[in-house]
Design a protein around this motif. Structure first.
Motif: not given
Length: 152
Positions: A10-30, A39-46
């Motif tokens: 359960x922890x692995x699933x939540x960490x994986x999926x929650x992390x995907x959503x947090x990074x892909x749809x919150x952190x990277x757009x911010x 370029x810096x934003x892209x490097x950090x997001x990468x």
């Protein structure tokens, strides 16, 4: 002991999926919205996406092994098993296939930003493919969480 392995799944699933959503749809757009240097934003997001890829590989590997050990051959007949396997395959394709191509285009564009170079169109196409794969993974992940009962 089984409760431990169930809980770890359960922890692995939540960490994986929650992390995907947090990074892909919150952190990277911010990052892109708040940093003037794209370029810096892209490097950090990468770097964040690369970290998530390794988390995904570890989590998916554990979940697949866990399900086969727990359920035997019956695991191969479940939506969960095949959704995780597909998500792992998409992660591997993105991290070891698409990302190196995109990095190569960035390197060839130097000293300019890739989007201000002759490689901009090719980079945008590969970025689009990568984004579609990430969207598919995100949707499958959401479905896995929903169907696992963790969303209740």
């Amino acid at each position: 002991m089984r409760r431990f392995w169930d809980g770890l799944a359960g922890v692995a699933l939540v960490l994986w999926i929650g992390g995907m959503w947090a990074i892909g749809y919150v952190a990277a757009p911010v990052l892109f919205a708040n940093l003037d240097d794209k370029q810096l934003a892209g490097m950090l997001a990468g770097k964040l996406f690369a970290l998530m890829a390794w988390i995904a590989i570890a989590a998916a590997s554990y979940l697949l092994i866990y399900r086969v050990v727990r359920d035997g051959g019956a695991a191969l007949k479940t939506f969960f098993f095949w959704a995780v396997a597909l998500m792992l395959a998409l992660t591997l394709a993105g991290h070891f296939g698409i990302q190196p191509i995109m990095q190569s285009l960035k390197d060839q564009a130097m000293p300019h930003a890739v989007m201000q170079s002759v490689f901009a169109d090719r980079f945008a196409r590969w970025h689009g493919v990568s984004s579609i794969l990430y969207l598919i993974q995100s949707a499958l992940g959401l479905l896995l969480i929903w169907r696992s009962g963790l969303a209740r």
